[in-house]
Design an enzyme around this catalytic site. Sequence first.
Site, PDB file in Angstrom:
ATOM      1  N   ARG A  47      10.925  -6.875 -18.231  1.00 21.57           N
ATOM      2  CA  ARG A  47      10.187  -7.191 -17.488  1.00 21.57           C
ATOM      3  C   ARG A  47      11.036  -8.958 -16.776  1.00 21.57           C
ATOM      4  O   ARG A  47      10.714  -8.692 -15.093  1.00 21.57           O
ATOM      5  CB  ARG A  47       8.909  -7.666 -17.867  1.00 21.57           C
ATOM      6  CG  ARG A  47       8.334  -8.958 -17.138  1.00 21.57           C
ATOM      7  CD  ARG A  47       6.858  -9.578 -17.533  1.00 21.57           C
ATOM      8  NE  ARG A  47       6.524  -9.500 -19.360  1.00 21.57           N
ATOM      9  CZ  ARG A  47       7.099 -10.443 -20.036  1.00 21.57           C
ATOM     10  NH1 ARG A  47       7.564 -11.846 -19.358  1.00 21.57           N
ATOM     11  NH2 ARG A  47       7.118 -10.818 -21.092  1.00 21.57           N
ATOM     12  N   TYR A  99      -0.058  -8.704   8.590  1.00 18.96           N
ATOM     13  CA  TYR A  99      -0.612  -8.049   7.634  1.00 18.96           C
ATOM     14  C   TYR A  99      -1.993  -8.325   6.524  1.00 18.96           C
ATOM     15  O   TYR A  99      -2.207  -9.929   6.458  1.00 18.96           O
ATOM     16  CB  TYR A  99       0.351  -7.282   6.229  1.00 18.96           C
ATOM     17  CG  TYR A  99      -0.486  -6.828   5.647  1.00 18.96           C
ATOM     18  CD1 TYR A  99       0.041  -5.776   5.841  1.00 18.96           C
ATOM     19  CD2 TYR A  99      -0.418  -6.874   4.153  1.00 18.96           C
ATOM     20  CE1 TYR A  99      -0.863  -3.957   5.183  1.00 18.96           C
ATOM     21  CE2 TYR A  99      -0.900  -5.609   3.838  1.00 18.96           C
ATOM     22  CZ  TYR A  99      -0.969  -4.589   4.344  1.00 18.96           C
ATOM     23  OH  TYR A  99      -1.157  -3.230   3.224  1.00 18.96           O
ATOM     24  N   ASP A 171       8.507 -11.934   7.496  1.00 15.16           N
ATOM     25  CA  ASP A 171       7.705 -10.467   6.800  1.00 15.16           C
ATOM     26  C   ASP A 171       8.496  -9.195   7.618  1.00 15.16           C
ATOM     27  O   ASP A 171       8.147  -9.283   8.677  1.00 15.16           O
ATOM     28  CB  ASP A 171       6.875 -10.056   6.893  1.00 15.16           C
ATOM     29  CG  ASP A 171       6.309  -9.096   6.497  1.00 15.16           C
ATOM     30  OD1 ASP A 171       7.291  -7.770   6.350  1.00 15.16           O
ATOM     31  OD2 ASP A 171       4.916  -8.767   5.878  1.00 15.16           O
ATOM     32  N   LYS A 196       7.569   0.960   2.286  1.00 15.18           N
ATOM     33  CA  LYS A 196       7.157   1.887   3.846  1.00 15.18           C
ATOM     34  C   LYS A 196       8.450   2.720   4.092  1.00 15.18           C
ATOM     35  O   LYS A 196       8.339   3.289   3.339  1.00 15.18           O
ATOM     36  CB  LYS A 196       7.352   0.458   4.705  1.00 15.18           C
ATOM     37  CG  LYS A 196       5.607  -0.195   4.535  1.00 15.18           C
ATOM     38  CD  LYS A 196       3.917   0.116   3.836  1.00 15.18           C
ATOM     39  CE  LYS A 196       3.058  -0.637   3.119  1.00 15.18           C
ATOM     40  NZ  LYS A 196       3.362  -1.918   3.728  1.00 15.18           N
TER      41      LYS A 196
HETATM   42  C1  LIG Z   1       2.243  -3.139   3.345  1.00 16.89           C
HETATM   43  C2  LIG Z   1       2.760  -4.462   4.430  1.00 16.89           C
HETATM   44  C3  LIG Z   1       2.398  -5.200   3.321  1.00 16.89           C
HETATM   45  C4  LIG Z   1       2.270  -4.860   1.602  1.00 16.89           C
HETATM   46  O1  LIG Z   1       3.175  -4.203   1.425  1.00 16.89           O
HETATM   47  P1  LIG Z   1       2.234  -3.322  -0.427  1.00 16.89           P
HETATM   48  O2  LIG Z   1       3.689  -2.826  -0.763  1.00 16.89           O
HETATM   49  O3  LIG Z   1       1.395  -2.481   0.389  1.00 16.89           O
HETATM   50  O4  LIG Z   1       2.154  -4.603  -1.743  1.00 16.89           O
HETATM   51  C5  LIG Z   1       2.612  -6.564   3.560  1.00 16.89           C
HETATM   52  N1  LIG Z   1       3.398  -6.621   5.198  1.00 16.89           N
HETATM   53  C6  LIG Z   1       3.360  -5.741   5.441  1.00 16.89           C
HETATM   54  C7  LIG Z   1       4.443  -5.793   6.842  1.00 16.89           C
HETATM   55  C8  LIG Z   1       3.051  -4.027   5.342  1.00 16.89           C
HETATM   56  O5  LIG Z   1       3.499  -3.301   6.336  1.00 16.89           O
END
Ligand SMILES: *Cc1c(COP(=O)(O)O)cnc(C)c1O
Length: 374
Positions: A47, A99, A171, A196
């Site tokens: 962890r 998001y 982000d 993603k």
């Molecule tokens: C999908 C996404 C998130 C969150 O990520 P997860 O892996 O689904 O928790 C945050 N910001 C953006 C721009 C995203 O596309």
Amino acid sequence: MRLETRAVHIGAEPDPETGALVAPLHLSTTFLHAPDGTQDHGYLYQRYDNPTQARLEAAAAALDGAARALLLSTGMAAASTLLQSLPAGGKVVFQRDLYHGVRVLAEDWLPRWGLSACFVDARDPAELGAAVDGETRALWIETPSNPLMQVVDIAACAQAAHRQGALLVVDSTFATPVLQQPIALGADVVMHSATKYMGGHSDVMGGLLCFARDEALAARAFDVRKLLGASASPFNAWLILRGLRSLPARMAMHCANAEKVVAALAAHPAVSVVHYPGLASHAGHALATRQMTHPGGMLSFELAAGREAALKVAGGTRLFHCATSLGGCESLIEHRASVEGANPVSPPGLLRLSVGLEHADDLVEDLQAALAGL
Ligand SMILES: *Cc1c(COP(=O)(O)O)cnc(C)c1O
């Protein structure tokens, strides 16, 4: 080393013990230590830290030009870990087109962590200047943003934040390190949903925090992960590391396919607007050209006939699957307003596309057939 070479080689050094070219997957939850607790091998407990994850973190840091990277179990875990690492008291200023999950985090959860949230259009220098004040701990932007593909000036936001002693968090999920380098533009932390494009195959979840400096904030985020426990599994670290090796090659094809899809949609009479920074008509076009190597593989578009028409198109494609998420090999289509819960913010006629790795002509034909059914 150039980015493509870093993607293939960093964290992928052959195993010195066996000569294996592919990174070993270490599933051990615990590691030998000396009777007095000395960590002879550098690890104590999965962890906290583990060798497969350490390889991925080295690779992620190298791609973003970061001093240190941390892997979390999901993108949302990365976002919440960072927000929980900020000193309590004061506020966080968020880009308004955000998001959905991060918006809920800001509105409902930030107060529990002793912080308040406010929202601005970070493209507007006056609004930004008024919101980012001496109480601001961090400015949080998403660029390109979800789902309107707004482009925010990272260097200008870094200046606005730093002038007030605040951090800039970007982000960069839609762009990935291949299309955009926020740290070089002044960002303090880059966040990615590795679920993603980085994972890239719609089969693994993860989140990354890449820190410009290996200082107190990174150490605090490490402690939050260690104690609050949003650690990823080594197998997920291994899958994301594998994804990174082909990330630049995949991004090139996502981008090339998106351009062809955009051209077809922009020329279609049923489509009122295409949101894609590569279009000269897009408000962020000049900025995207400056700040990104390519506008990317994500886009959204609106149907002049509104919600019902959008639902019909989303239900009428055969190759574009109707599903959430993005960045996988397969193309996806989504009516965002339908999946945003009680208070949707996306326009009712808007559809978001994640353009995949199929042949571009097949994708264009699929959309054209669905639009012809209107
Ligand atoms: C999908 C996404 C998130 C969150 O990520 P997860 O892996 O689904 O928790 C945050 N910001 C953006 C721009 C995203 O596309």
